[in-house]
Design an enzyme around this catalytic site. Structure first.
Site, PDB file in Angstrom:
ATOM      1  N   THR A 155       0.902  -1.154   0.000  1.00  0.00           N
ATOM      2  CA  THR A 155       0.000   0.000   0.000  1.00  0.00           C
ATOM      3  C   THR A 155       0.943   1.206   0.000  1.00  0.00           C
ATOM      4  OG1 THR A 155      -0.092   0.178   2.401  1.00  0.00           O
ATOM      5  CG2 THR A 155      -1.781  -1.197   1.378  1.00  0.00           C
ATOM      6  N   HIS A 156       0.573   2.256  -0.674  1.00  0.00           N
ATOM      7  CA  HIS A 156       1.447   3.437  -0.823  1.00  0.00           C
ATOM      8  C   HIS A 156       2.792   3.055  -1.441  1.00  0.00           C
ATOM      9  CE1 HIS A 156      -1.378   5.329   2.057  1.00  0.00           C
ATOM     10  NE2 HIS A 156      -1.269   4.171   2.700  1.00  0.00           N
ATOM     11  N   SER A 277      19.588  -0.358 -25.455  1.00  0.00           N
ATOM     12  CA  SER A 277      19.903   1.059 -25.592  1.00  0.00           C
ATOM     13  C   SER A 277      20.988   1.225 -26.647  1.00  0.00           C
ATOM     14  CB  SER A 277      20.399   1.601 -24.251  1.00  0.00           C
ATOM     15  OG  SER A 277      21.205   2.739 -24.449  1.00  0.00           O
ATOM     16  N   LYS A 283      21.733  -2.125 -20.793  1.00  0.00           N
ATOM     17  CA  LYS A 283      20.292  -1.907 -20.628  1.00  0.00           C
ATOM     18  C   LYS A 283      19.415  -2.943 -21.306  1.00  0.00           C
ATOM     19  CE  LYS A 283      18.886   2.281 -19.911  1.00  0.00           C
ATOM     20  NZ  LYS A 283      17.969   2.827 -18.963  1.00  0.00           N
ATOM     21  N   GLU A 290       6.009   0.311 -21.377  1.00  0.00           N
ATOM     22  CA  GLU A 290       5.921   1.773 -21.342  1.00  0.00           C
ATOM     23  C   GLU A 290       5.016   2.298 -22.453  1.00  0.00           C
ATOM     24  OE1 GLU A 290      10.349   2.488 -19.400  1.00  0.00           O
ATOM     25  OE2 GLU A 290      10.028   2.868 -21.520  1.00  0.00           O
ATOM     26  N   TYR A 317     -29.251  14.305 -37.587  1.00  0.00           N
ATOM     27  CA  TYR A 317     -27.885  14.164 -38.092  1.00  0.00           C
ATOM     28  C   TYR A 317     -27.224  15.524 -38.278  1.00  0.00           C
ATOM     29  CZ  TYR A 317     -23.850  13.069 -40.953  1.00  0.00           C
ATOM     30  OH  TYR A 317     -22.558  12.962 -41.419  1.00  0.00           O
ATOM     31  N   GLN A 322     -19.425  12.881 -38.408  1.00  0.00           N
ATOM     32  CA  GLN A 322     -18.407  12.190 -39.207  1.00  0.00           C
ATOM     33  C   GLN A 322     -17.094  12.073 -38.412  1.00  0.00           C
ATOM     34  OE1 GLN A 322     -18.159  12.817 -43.556  1.00  0.00           O
ATOM     35  NE2 GLN A 322     -16.224  13.851 -43.143  1.00  0.00           N
ATOM     36  N   LYS A 325     -15.363   8.818 -36.500  1.00  0.00           N
ATOM     37  CA  LYS A 325     -14.676   7.659 -37.068  1.00  0.00           C
ATOM     38  C   LYS A 325     -13.192   7.574 -36.763  1.00  0.00           C
ATOM     39  CE  LYS A 325     -18.234   7.192 -40.374  1.00  0.00           C
ATOM     40  NZ  LYS A 325     -18.889   8.405 -39.790  1.00  0.00           N
TER      41      LYS A 325
HETATM   42  N1  ARG Z   1     -19.530  10.584 -44.226  1.00  0.00           N
HETATM   43  C1  ARG Z   1     -20.726  10.850 -43.488  1.00  0.00           C
HETATM   44  C2  ARG Z   1     -20.508  10.505 -42.012  1.00  0.00           C
HETATM   45  O1  ARG Z   1     -19.572   9.867 -41.720  1.00  0.00           O
HETATM   46  C3  ARG Z   1     -21.844  10.056 -44.046  1.00  0.00           C
HETATM   47  C4  ARG Z   1     -23.184  10.620 -43.848  1.00  0.00           C
HETATM   48  C5  ARG Z   1     -23.415  11.744 -44.745  1.00  0.00           C
HETATM   49  N2  ARG Z   1     -24.699  12.300 -44.549  1.00  0.00           N
HETATM   50  C6  ARG Z   1     -24.943  13.545 -44.855  1.00  0.00           C
HETATM   51  N3  ARG Z   1     -26.126  13.990 -44.626  1.00  0.00           N
HETATM   52  N4  ARG Z   1     -23.995  14.338 -45.300  1.00  0.00           N
HETATM   53  O2  ARG Z   1     -21.246  10.879 -41.149  1.00  0.00           O
END
Ligand code: ARG
Length: 466
Positions: A155-156, A277, A283, A290, A317, A322, A325
């Site tokens: 602990t610690h 190293s 080393k 890490e 939307y 977008q 992603k």
């Molecule tokens: N490339 C767009 C996205 O990843 C697809 C959807 C496009 N829809 C639109 N109304 N522009 O969200």
């Protein structure tokens, strides 16, 4: 610059605007999922009498052919298309002609991208879960071998009480087990299909949303079309789960780095998982540990990024989405790589059992047990605490452990000490007496190992997909 619109526009999109707007460079990895969604959509359109059976077959065959061409390297996904959805549709039309133009009936890119991303994420949840499960198997194997490998518990970061390597690693077993539970929960919550939500308000075509949902293995369709196209909760939850996995890996890495130091020498990392190293010949560095620890930052970053992207978005939307992603792809790739490398590093690590046990003896980890010994002989605990405190101070001055003191010396601190003390405060006794559920004593530990083995043998993924 092949585009899906044009009718309403009198001017070409500015090249910089086009590039800024495009997502093909990163959403191309949704290609197979886009095909899967389109195939289900085309099958459903025919079943509902919106297109003919022949048209549907032609579209489905065309989509699969485009997909296979891409997978086989015969067709390149280029940035001549704005996103993967435009690319697939354009290639379909090139291949099968005007029939291909009917695919997008009753569909918008908004429900299309919501579906693609969900299909992609759903698979990744399962992959990450499998990788965590593999790590759990490795941890459990080491635990099984090491129920009597004594080491200090801290602990610690100060030596506290003796435990075993099995017990210490068992803590990580519980953490990663909870991680799998989180992934399972996410899977169950997210597994509803947004296809058919249209741009935001459903569609006037008589689509069968139950059909597409079940064709793609969803429990059913999502129940509000505006939510369907604007929900990224499942992705945020997944990034949160990935962040917690990373945090667990990072803590484990930190311990491995410490255990690998010259000062500790609890472990020896395999040469294949360490680096040297360029200047210091002696080393052997724990770079992998890490890096895994370091990469935690970018996984947390992805979670913060998406939470922030979503926080001010009005329904439904918005193009901001977008941005879900790149950060998600990066976090998913990172965690999968880290899990894989970490598992390999752990599986090949050598544990220096003697050094671990020595460290536990030299660190007065049996001081609590020595006090308990005096309590058993009749001394009140508070007094015993003080006596042992004085004894420890003496031992520190002498550079010895309690076990090294002669009985005569011990009796100078308390007359209650007898010859049986040595056995009572030995590492083995200290650990083996700790037998409550979850404690390190060998018998208690073996029960937990059996429960854990059973857990690994009954996989939720097996019952989900049987
Ligand atoms: N490339 C767009 C996205 O990843 C697809 C959807 C496009 N829809 C639109 N109304 N522009 O969200």
């Amino acid at each position: 610059m092949a585009q899906l619109w044009g009718g309403r526009f009198t001017k070409e999109t500015d090249k910089k605007v086009y590039d800024f707007n495009a997502s093909i460079n990163f959403d191309k990895r949704l290609m197979e999922r886009d095909c899967e969604g389109s195939v289900a959509h085309a099958a459903m359109l025919a079943k509902c009498g919106i297109i003919t059976k022949e048209e549907s077959t032609k579209i489905i065959d065309g989509l699969v052919a485009v997909k296979n061409d891409v997978l086989e390297g015969k067709l390149e996904i280029t940035d001549a298309y704005e996103d993967i959805h435009s690319f697939m549709e354009a290639k379909l039309i090139e291949r099968i002609g005007d029939t291909g133009k009917k695919l997008h009936t009753g569909r918008s890119r908004n429900d299309q991208v919501a579906l693609d991303m969900k299909l992609y994420t759903r698979l990744e949840v399962l992959y990450v879960d499998a990788a965590v499960k593999k790590l759990l198997g490795t941890i459990l194997d080491i635990m099984t071998e090491n129920t009597d490998t004594y080491m200090p518990g801290f602990t610690h970061l100060q030596k506290a009480q003796p435990v075993t390597l099995a017990h210490h690693l068992g803590a990580y077993f519980e953490m990663f087990k909870r991680d799998r539970d989180r992934l399972k929960d996410i899977f169950h919550r997210m597994n509803y299909c947004p296809l058919g939500a249209g741009a935001l308000a459903g569609t006037t075509y008589p689509l069968d949303r139950d059909m597409t949902a079940s064709l793609m293995g969803f429990y059913g369709p999502t129940l509000n079309s505006m939510d369907s196209v604007s929900d990224r909760d499942y992705l945020i939850e997944f990034l949160a789960a990935l962040s917690i996995i990373s945090m667990h890996l990072s803590r484990f890495c930190e311990e491995i780095i410490v255990w690998n130091t010259n000062e500790y020498r609890f472990i020896e990392l395999d040469d294949a998982f360490s680096t040297g190293s360029s200047i210091m010949p002696q080393k052997k560095n724990p770079d992998i540990a890490e890096l895994v620890r370091g990469k935690t930052g970018r996984v947390y970053g992805a979670l913060m990024s998406l939470l922030t992207t979503m926080k001010g978005l009005p329904l439904a939307y918005n193009k901001d989405m977008q941005e879900d992603k790149e950060v998600s792809f990066d976090a998913i790739d990172t965690v999968k790589t880290c899990l894989d490398l970490f598992e390999g590093m752990l599986a090949t690590t050598k544990f220096n059992k003697d050094n671990m046990a020595k460290s536990a003896v030299n660190g007065f980890t049996n001081a609590t047990d020595a006090a308990d010994y005096l309590v058993k002989k009749g001394m009140p605990f508070r007094d015993a605490h003080k006596v042992i405190g004085e004894l420890v101070l003496y031992c520190i001055d002498e550079g010895i452990s309690i076990d090294d003191c002669s009985l005569t010396k011990l009796k100078e601190f308390s007359e209650l000490f007898d010859a049986d003390v040595y056995d009572e405060i030995s590492l083995k006794t200290c650990v083996s007496k700790r037998l409550t559920i979850g404690a390190p004593g060998m018998e208690a530990m073996k029960k937990i190992i059996a429960v854990s083995r059973d857990y690994l043998e009954h996989d939720w993924q097996d019952s989900e997909f049987e």
